[in-house]
Design an enzyme around this catalytic site. Structure first.
Site, PDB file in Angstrom:
ATOM      1  N   GLU A 128      -3.675   2.166  -7.373  1.00 43.75           N
ATOM      2  CA  GLU A 128      -4.044   3.235  -6.445  1.00 43.75           C
ATOM      3  C   GLU A 128      -3.138   4.436  -6.687  1.00 43.75           C
ATOM      4  O   GLU A 128      -2.064   4.538  -6.070  1.00 43.75           O
ATOM      5  CB  GLU A 128      -3.888   2.759  -5.000  1.00 43.75           C
ATOM      6  CG  GLU A 128      -4.846   1.654  -4.627  1.00 43.75           C
ATOM      7  CD  GLU A 128      -5.197   1.723  -3.143  1.00 43.75           C
ATOM      8  OE1 GLU A 128      -6.378   1.765  -2.832  1.00 43.75           O
ATOM      9  OE2 GLU A 128      -4.267   1.777  -2.312  1.00 43.75           O
ATOM     10  N   HIS A 170       0.853  -1.198   0.000  1.00 40.06           N
ATOM     11  CA  HIS A 170       0.000   0.000   0.000  1.00 40.06           C
ATOM     12  C   HIS A 170       0.890   1.249   0.000  1.00 40.06           C
ATOM     13  O   HIS A 170       1.948   1.262   0.632  1.00 40.06           O
ATOM     14  CB  HIS A 170      -0.913  -0.002   1.234  1.00 40.06           C
ATOM     15  CG  HIS A 170      -1.956   1.067   1.140  1.00 40.06           C
ATOM     16  ND1 HIS A 170      -1.686   2.368   1.466  1.00 40.06           N
ATOM     17  CD2 HIS A 170      -3.243   1.028   0.717  1.00 40.06           C
ATOM     18  CE1 HIS A 170      -2.785   3.095   1.243  1.00 40.06           C
ATOM     19  NE2 HIS A 170      -3.745   2.305   0.790  1.00 40.06           N
TER      20      HIS A 170
HETATM   21  P1  PGA Z   1      -9.456   6.150   0.087  1.00 40.77           P
HETATM   22  O1  PGA Z   1      -8.270   5.114   0.338  1.00 40.77           O
HETATM   23  O2  PGA Z   1     -10.623   5.355  -0.479  1.00 40.77           O
HETATM   24  O3  PGA Z   1      -9.770   6.714   1.435  1.00 40.77           O
HETATM   25  O4  PGA Z   1      -8.969   7.151  -0.890  1.00 40.77           O
HETATM   26  C1  PGA Z   1      -8.008   4.073  -0.565  1.00 40.77           C
HETATM   27  C2  PGA Z   1      -6.845   3.250  -0.067  1.00 40.77           C
HETATM   28  O5  PGA Z   1      -5.896   3.823   0.483  1.00 40.77           O
HETATM   29  O6  PGA Z   1      -6.835   2.016  -0.206  1.00 40.77           O
END
Ligand code: PGA
Length: 219
Positions: free
Chosen positions: A141, A75
């Protein structure tokens, strides 16, 4: 596939999520509660070794013994704040997969990398440590979209997902400010195979709405 990442928040009552077709990633101290409630439960991180002198880490067999069936790895908050590198992400993914866990491996560029035209280069580098595996799913992401409310447009997400799949042909979830009002247009993209949801997964109504939007994807 919809995955709720609770990050370092206590999170909702797991029994209220029963019946949702989703995976939850609570903090370590709540894993057992989520398993006991009957939810598909993943950790937010996992070490590659079975055991060892690694203070603060949790191993794949420890998660499996709890009834946890998978883990996130890589992540961007791990990469940004805790020194996670492509190399350790690769080790974590491989160790977890070899031990029998499912893995959601996260990739994504920063705003500076996108502005300087380096998005594809960064994605290729982050993916270079991973190999296709039946229990491996990727999550795109973009760092600039996480927790900011600046969701990638469906077109930007689609382009990145298609590029990722040209390197590693695996399902790709989108993550970064997924909310009930933008989930359906993201899920409508051919290469968006689900969502990794942070903030909106802490609110039962929002998370339920996102899961419902996902079940409407034509297969
Ligand atoms: P968010 O986070 O939906 O709050 O933008 C996504 C993540 O970090 O997996």
């Amino acid at each position: 596939m919809v995955v709720g990442n609770w990050k370092m928040f206590f999170g909702p009552d797991p029994s209220r999520l029963l019946g949702l077709d989703a995976v939850v990633c609570p903090p370590f101290t709540r894993l057992a509660d989520c398993v006991a409630a009957g939810l598909t439960t993943f950790a937010q991180n996992v070490h590659w070794d079975g055991e060892g002198a690694y203070t603060g880490e949790i191993s794949p067999p420890m998660l499996l013994a709890l009834g946890v069936t998978g883990s996130l790895v890589g992540h961007s908050e791990r990469r940004q704040y805790f020194g996670e590198s492509d190399e350790t992400v690769g080790l974590r993914a491989r160790g977890a997969l070899n031990a029998g866990l499912r893995v959601v491996a996260c990739v994504g560029e920063t705003i500076e990398e996108r502005r300087s035209g380096k998005t594809e280069h960064v994605l290729r580098r982050q993916l270079s440590v991973l190999e296709a595996h039946p229990n491996l799913v990727l999550a795109y992401e973009p760092v600039w979209a996480i927790g900011t409310g600046h969701t990638a447009t469906p077109e930007v997400a689609q382009a990145a997902h298609a590029y990722i799949k040209s390197i590693l042909d695996l399902p790709v979830l989108y993550g970064g400010s997924v909310k009930p009002d933008n989930a359906a247009s993201l899920f409508a993209q051919p290469d968006v195979d689900g969502a990794l949801v942070g903030g909106a997964s802490l609110d039962i109504d929002s998370f339920t709405a996102i899961c419902r939007a996902a079940t409407r994807i034509p297969s």
